[in-house]
Design a protein around this motif. Structure first.
Motif, PDB file in Angstrom:
ATOM      1  N   THR A 204     -63.497  18.032 -21.989  1.00  0.00           N
ATOM      2  CA  THR A 204     -62.378  19.003 -21.636  1.00  0.00           C
ATOM      3  C   THR A 204     -61.071  19.177 -22.309  1.00  0.00           C
ATOM      4  OG1 THR A 204     -61.199  17.320 -20.187  1.00  0.00           O
ATOM      5  CG2 THR A 204     -62.713  18.697 -19.238  1.00  0.00           C
TER       6      THR A 204
ATOM      7  N   ARG B 177     -53.705   8.907 -24.952  1.00  0.00           N
ATOM      8  CA  ARG B 177     -53.469   9.978 -24.371  1.00  0.00           C
ATOM      9  C   ARG B 177     -52.278  10.745 -24.707  1.00  0.00           C
ATOM     10  NH1 ARG B 177     -56.792   9.014 -19.684  1.00  0.00           N
ATOM     11  NH2 ARG B 177     -58.592   8.373 -20.597  1.00  0.00           N
TER      12      ARG B 177
ATOM     13  N   HIS C 173     -57.576  19.510 -22.476  1.00  0.00           N
ATOM     14  CA  HIS C 173     -56.139  19.421 -21.806  1.00  0.00           C
ATOM     15  C   HIS C 173     -55.432  19.009 -22.858  1.00  0.00           C
ATOM     16  CE1 HIS C 173     -56.314  14.857 -21.676  1.00  0.00           C
ATOM     17  NE2 HIS C 173     -57.704  14.925 -21.649  1.00  0.00           N
TER      18      HIS C 173
ATOM     19  N   ASN D 198     -64.447  13.766 -23.039  1.00  0.00           N
ATOM     20  CA  ASN D 198     -65.070  13.931 -22.009  1.00  0.00           C
ATOM     21  C   ASN D 198     -65.249  15.527 -21.870  1.00  0.00           C
ATOM     22  OD1 ASN D 198     -62.450  15.248 -21.314  1.00  0.00           O
ATOM     23  ND2 ASN D 198     -62.444  13.809 -19.456  1.00  0.00           N
TER      24      ASN D 198
END
Ligand SMILES: *[C@@H]1O[C@H](CO)[C@@H](O)[C@H](O)[C@H]1NC(C)=O
Ligand SMILES: *[C@@H]1O[C@H](CO)[C@@H](O)[C@H](O)[C@H]1NC(C)=O
Ligand SMILES: *[C@@H]1O[C@H](CO)[C@@H](O)[C@H](O)[C@H]1NC(C)=O
Ligand SMILES: *[C@@H]1O[C@H](CO)[C@@H](O)[C@H](O)[C@H]1NC(C)=O
Ligand SMILES: *[C@@H]1O[C@H](CO)[C@@H](O)[C@H](O)[C@H]1NC(C)=O
Ligand SMILES: *[C@@H]1O[C@H](CO)[C@@H](O)[C@H](O)[C@H]1NC(C)=O
Ligand SMILES: *[C@@H]1O[C@H](CO)[C@@H](O)[C@H](O)[C@H]1NC(C)=O
Ligand SMILES: *[C@@H]1O[C@H](CO)[C@@H](O)[C@H](O)[C@H]1NC(C)=O
Length: 469
Positions: free
Chosen positions: A416, A369, A418, A414
């Motif tokens: 998205t 992340r 971000h 996933n």
């Protein structure tokens, strides 16, 4: 309404209990004080002096006088640079309610307190360059011990049944053993360092709340902490072997640095609440930590040259910070890993290490992340994947909003967009740094920033290729 009812019942009960224990406490204290006063009154007529806040002792005669008057000293007893004699003898003194400090003297050779069984506060011996022995053989209650800068100190006696202490610091002494603390079970802080003859440290300690720090003692110190279950910060350096077989929780950070151990057994360790650093252990070739599932800080595994196969974290599923592996390792695996909340960097000199094999699953499962992902090795034959000749791969993640943001949605596992997820992957055209020629490990980081401008989005490539079909 409901809350009030509950409070109305619980509150008086709480108050009632607190009040009862307060009364009980006071009654007990009152009784103790009374009996002490009687005892002291009988023993000496000069009890006021025993209640002085502090006694600054200048010579042995003063000590003899004090001991004659007071079996118990209510304040601190301090012996410092004014003291010119060789011997400090506390004679008949049995209790010191405050601190007992001896410091800044080059004349004192020996300290003895043959009847002393209690020091209510700290026992400090500091900067005593001639001190050879300290004998307090009956001492069984003491809050903290600090033995610091006592370069000739060889001999210490303490009743070795003390179970609980606040602080233990033993630094710069000539002690060969710390067996006098062998039965301590609990402490807030333990620091043992720079004792050059201390070749073996064996403590039955179970819990260290704040920090346990052992370093720079004799070369290859053998450290036995077989009962240690949980600690705050734990740091071990310069050891030849150690036993942490029962350790379950490191509630702050773990440092295992510059040891000559060959094996690290952390079989019972479940969780590290801070950062784990395993650095410069040149002989280390085996780590057992199969029960470790959480590392809440970062993970640094750097320059452990014998550790070729990094499969020692089979159960870890969360790493709360960044990951940095640096060295000569051939293989890294994290079979259960779900998330690395920071970035990741794997840099190895190895010709066998396959960056793609390690990182593909990370990318597919959106494990990393953090912002940056770098992997560098000397493996040849990754050309097809990288669309260029070099086997070195640098992956770099970018935040969206840049020109690469279009790739975001496709690379986020996933789906998205971000800013913290892996948004883009680049391979680096290694024209200036070719395989086998990289000298500086930082090249990997430098080349990865060059890559931003010369971007080939290699995940997108097969995708586009597929589309053209
Ligand atoms: C240590 O004690 C000596 C006196 O023996 C004194 O001169 C010196 O300043 C002290 N050192 C420190 C660091 O306090
Ligand atoms: C560390 O954390 C564990 C689990 O939360 C707890 O049981 C233990 O008492 C803690 N130990 C210390 C020294 O704080
Ligand atoms: C995990 O801890 C248990 C209990 O101490 C132990 O028996 C077992 O061997 C450990 N598992 C691993 C993989 O180390
Ligand atoms: C590296 O790993 C990838 C993915 O598992 C594999 O396709 C590739 O052949 C490997 N490269 C080499 C040189 O083994
Ligand atoms: C990511 O890498 C860039 C360039 O190397 C650096 O400036 C930046 O600080 C890194 N970010 C993090 C979070 O480490
Ligand atoms: C390697 O690079 C050279 C020039 O940079 C190129 O001519 C050659 O075809 C490349 N080889 C492969 C296998 O990609
Ligand atoms: C995708 O992942 C991000 C960050 O992990 C999360 O905030 C988001 O809710 C996820 N979206 C879906 C559809 O799972
Ligand atoms: C990503 O960052 C940019 C610039 O900081 C911001 O404008 C955008 O809203 C962010 N996107 C998300 C999904 O957080």
């Amino acid at each position: 309404m409901k809350l009030f009812t509950v409070n109305n019942i619980i509150f008086p009960i709480l108050i009632g209990n607190a009040w009862a224990s307060y009364l009980l406490h006071n009654e007990l204290i009152g009784k103790i004080k009374e009996s002490e006063a009687i005892a002291i009154g009988a023993m000496s007529t000069n009890q006021e002096i025993c209640h002085n806040k502090e006694h600054n002792i200048k010579k042995q005669d003063d000590l003899i006088n004090l001991a004659r008057k007071c079996g118990e000293i209510y304040g601190n007893l301090v012996i410092s640079s004014n003291y010119q004699e060789k011997i400090v003898n506390l004679d008949d003194i049995e209790k010191i309610r405050g601190d007992f400090k001896v410091q800044d003297s080059s004349s004192i050779v020996s300290i003895s307190a043959p009847k002393l069984d209690t020091i209510g506060g700290k026992f400090e011996l500091k900067n005593l360059t001639s001190l050879i022995s300290s004998n307090t053989g009956l001492l069984k209650n003491v809050k903290s011990v600090e033995f610091v800068t006592l370069p000739l100190l060889k001999e210490v006696s303490i009743n070795n049944n003390i179970k609980k202490m606040n602080k233990i610091v033993i630094s710069d002494t000539s002690l060969k053993s710390v067996d006098f603390f062998g039965n301590i079970e609990q402490a807030n802080q333990v620091e043992i360092n720079n004792n050059r003859y201390l070749g073996r440290i064996e403590l039955k300690i179970e819990t260290v709340n704040d920090k346990l720090n052992i370093y720079s003692n004799a070369d290859d110190t053998n450290i036995q902490l077989p009962n240690l279950q949980s600690t705050g910060d734990l740091s071990i350096r310069n050891a030849g072997s150690f036993n942490l077989q029962n350790l379950e929780y490191v509630n702050k950070s773990l440092d295992i640095i510059e040891n000559s151990i060959t094996e690290l057994n952390l079989k019972n360790l479940k969780k590290i609440s801070g950062t784990a650093a395993i650095i410069d252990n040149s002989k280390l070739d085996e780590i057992h930590s199969g029960n470790l599932t959480h590392i809440e800080g970062g993970l640094l595994v750097i320059n452990n040259d014998n550790l070729k196969i990094m499969d020692f974290l089979p159960a870890v599923h969360t790493i709360g910070g960044a990951v940095k592996y640096d060295g000569t390792f051939d293989e890294v695996s994290f079979p259960k890993l779900k998330v690395i909340k920071g970035g990741a960097s794997f840099v190895t000199e190895s010709k066998k290490f396959n960056c793609t094999a390690l990182l593909n699953p990370f990318i597919e499962r959106n494990i990393i992340r953090g912002e940056n992902l770098t992997c560098t090795s000397n493996l040849k034959g990754e050309d097809k994947i990288n669309q260029h000749n070099s086997s070195k791969i640098s992956y770099r993640t970018l935040t969206s909003g840049s020109s690469q943001s279009t790739s975001t949605g496709k690379l986020s596992s996933n789906g998205t967009d971000h800013n913290e997820s892996l948004t883009s992957i680049s391979s680096t055209p290694q024209k200036t740094v070719s395989a086998g020629k990289m000298k500086n490990k930082n090249d990997a980081f430098r080349s990865s920033s060059v890559a931003v401008t010369n971007m080939i989005v290699w995940f997108l490539f097969p995708f586009l290729f597929f589309c053209t079909l």
